[in-house]
Each structure stands twice: as structure tokens, then as C-alpha cells.
Design a protein around this motif. Structure first.
Motif, short mmCIF file in Angstrom:
data_model
loop_
_atom_site.label_atom_id
_atom_site.label_comp_id
_atom_site.label_asym_id
_atom_site.label_seq_id
_atom_site.Cartn_x
_atom_site.Cartn_y
_atom_site.Cartn_z
N TYR A 291 40.61 46.99 43.88
CA TYR A 291 39.12 47.05 44.12
C TYR A 291 38.42 47.08 42.86
O TYR A 291 37.07 46.60 42.93
CB TYR A 291 38.85 48.67 44.77
CG TYR A 291 37.39 49.05 45.14
CD1 TYR A 291 36.49 48.24 46.13
CD2 TYR A 291 36.78 49.85 44.40
CE1 TYR A 291 35.48 48.38 46.25
CE2 TYR A 291 35.35 50.35 44.76
CZ TYR A 291 34.59 49.44 45.65
OH TYR A 291 33.50 49.83 45.92
N SER A 292 38.61 47.86 41.78
CA SER A 292 38.13 47.57 40.46
C SER A 292 37.91 46.23 40.02
O SER A 292 36.98 45.78 39.43
CB SER A 292 38.79 48.62 39.51
OG SER A 292 40.09 48.25 39.09
N ALA A 293 39.07 45.42 40.28
CA ALA A 293 38.88 43.99 39.75
C ALA A 293 37.93 43.19 40.74
O ALA A 293 37.34 42.40 40.28
CB ALA A 293 40.54 43.49 40.04
N GLU A 294 38.07 43.49 42.06
CA GLU A 294 36.82 42.91 42.88
C GLU A 294 35.43 43.30 42.18
O GLU A 294 34.60 42.39 42.55
CB GLU A 294 37.00 43.51 44.13
CG GLU A 294 36.20 42.70 45.37
CD GLU A 294 36.37 43.27 46.58
OE1 GLU A 294 35.78 42.59 47.61
OE2 GLU A 294 37.05 44.19 46.89
N ILE A 295 35.21 44.49 41.98
CA ILE A 295 33.86 44.97 41.41
C ILE A 295 33.72 43.84 40.20
O ILE A 295 32.63 43.34 39.90
CB ILE A 295 33.82 46.28 41.23
CG1 ILE A 295 34.03 47.07 42.46
CG2 ILE A 295 32.71 46.60 40.18
CD1 ILE A 295 33.92 48.68 42.17
#
Length: 227
Positions: free
Chosen positions: A59-63
Motif C-alpha cells: 500500500y505504501s508503494a502504491e501511494i
């Protein structure tokens, strides 16, 4: 000309900065000293927590990736012109689906060792990207985004470290910055650097998405064996 521009996107340059004291490291991600008789969580709990950390890191990489697609970072025409989704960062593990085949609780040491190694490599790359943010001197930085990706990767590695120790597995060789690709071009244009970060974020998501099924497979096996 086009090739050199594309190559420049994937350059990771500079020296890796050592973490400050008391920060997580690849050889001690939990920042802890285990006692001679540590109490470990159950295998089911460990696997469940690892799956959760994979989700958070993804999720952090997607952000990070979503942030980079805004016009303030990468112009819309550049995204289409360079076909960034087909590019990959050199030397960065993506984890293939076949790496999850035949993962069982009774024979998972190889899987845990490989996962720990590849997660460590990703941490080294993210640390380098973070160093670039703090030393570039430009206004549009991605310090918070890369810090979050790095933090969740270390959380994941800590859970991995705990599981590995609980299984009596000993790790002695750890990855270092030598896994970073050699600098083969240097470009200072911001848009090129942002495109490199986009490819990086995309590859992180690919890696985590491909890594997760192996742990889900192990978790399902453990759950299925419970009375």
C-alpha cells in the motif's frame, strides 16, 4: 538518444548512507537482542502478521507510485511516451510465481531464506532512493513516501526474522549495497529522476504481490491442520 534517456531513468547513484544508531538494520531488523530462551509467536500468528506487513508495504508503494503520476512529478505525455510500466530496475528482485510452488511447512527453509534475501535487497534500494531525496536539494521531494516504504519493509523483515529464529534457522550472510547496479549514466533532470522512482515503486508492488501467495499458502496449510 531514446535509449540513453531510458537508461538514465533506471540509474541508482551515490553511496548508501548507514542508518543512525538504534535504527533497524538488515542483520537486526527488530532492533532487539533475543534472550537464551525467547518466547516466539505461533507459526500461524507469524504468517498472519507477515501477510499483513506485505499488504502495508504494498500500500505504501502504491501511494508513492500514485503520487508520481500527478502532473507535479511526471507529465502525462511522458508516462505514455516511455512506456514506464514495461521497464524494470536492474538487479531488483521481482519474485516469480514459480518461487512459491511447493512451499510447505515441513520444507520452507529455502523459501524463508530467499524471501529474507530479496526483501533485504529491496530495503537497500529504497534506502538509496531515500538518500537521493535528502541530498538532491530540490523542492519536490518524496521523503515521506520513501520513508514509509522503507519503514514497512523493515517491519516485514522483522516479522521474517522472528519467524526464521523460531524455526531454528541461522542466517549468517546478509546483502549489502554491492547489489546496487553500477552507475552507467547521470542525468540531473527532475522528470527523469521521477520516472526512475515510478519504475521503482511499480517493481516494489510487483515483488510484494508475487511474494504474498507463498505465505498465504503456508498460512492455509497451518490453518487446515488445526483441530
Amino acid at each position: 538518444m531514446i535509449y540513453s534517456a531510458i537508461a538514465a531513468i533506471l540509474v541508482l547513484s551515490g553511496n548508501v548512507v548507514a542508518p543512525p544508531p538504534n535504527e533497524s538494520t538488515i542483520d537486526n531488523p527488530c532492533r532487539a537482542v533475543f534472550s537464551s530462551h525467547p518466547i516466539f509467536p505461533t507459526l500461524s500468528s507469524s504468517l498472519f502478521e507477515i501477510i499483513g506487513e506485505i499488504n502495508m508495504a504494498n500500500y505504501s508503494a502504491e501511494i508513492l507510485k500514485t503520487t508520481l503520476t500527478t502532473p507535479a512529478y511526471i507529465p502525462e505525455d511522458a508516462l505514455g511516451r516511455y512506456d514506464l510500466d514495461s521497464m524494470h530496475v536492474p538487479n531488483l528482485p521481482l519474485w516469480e510465481e514459480r518461487d512459491n510452488v511447493n512451499v510447505t511447512v515441513n520444507d520452507m527453509e529455502w523459501f524463508l531464506r530467499q524471501a529474507y534475501r530479496d526483501i533485504s535487497i529491496h530495503i537497500i534500494f529504497v534506502t538509496e532512493a531515500l538518500r537521493e531525496q535528502t541530498s538532491s536539494g530540490v523542492a519536490r521531494l518524496l521523503v515521506l513516501e520513501f520513508t514509509d516504504v522503507r519503514r514497512f519493509f523493515y517491519n516485514l523483515l522483522c516479522k521474517m526474522d522472528t519467524l526464521i529464529k523460531s524455526r531454528g534457522i541461522s542466517l549468517t550472510d546478509y546483502e549489502d549495497e554491492s547489489v546496487l547496479p553500477a552507475v552507467f549514466s547521470v542525468r540531473r533532470r527532475e522528470v527523469m529522476r521521477f520516472m526512475k522512482h515510478y519504475v521503482h515503486a511499480k517493481d516494489v508492488m510487483t515483488f510484494l504481490t508475487n511474494l504474498k501467495p507463498g505465505f498465504v499458502q503456508l498460512f492455509d496449510e497451518v490453518q487446515g491442520s488445526l483441530p
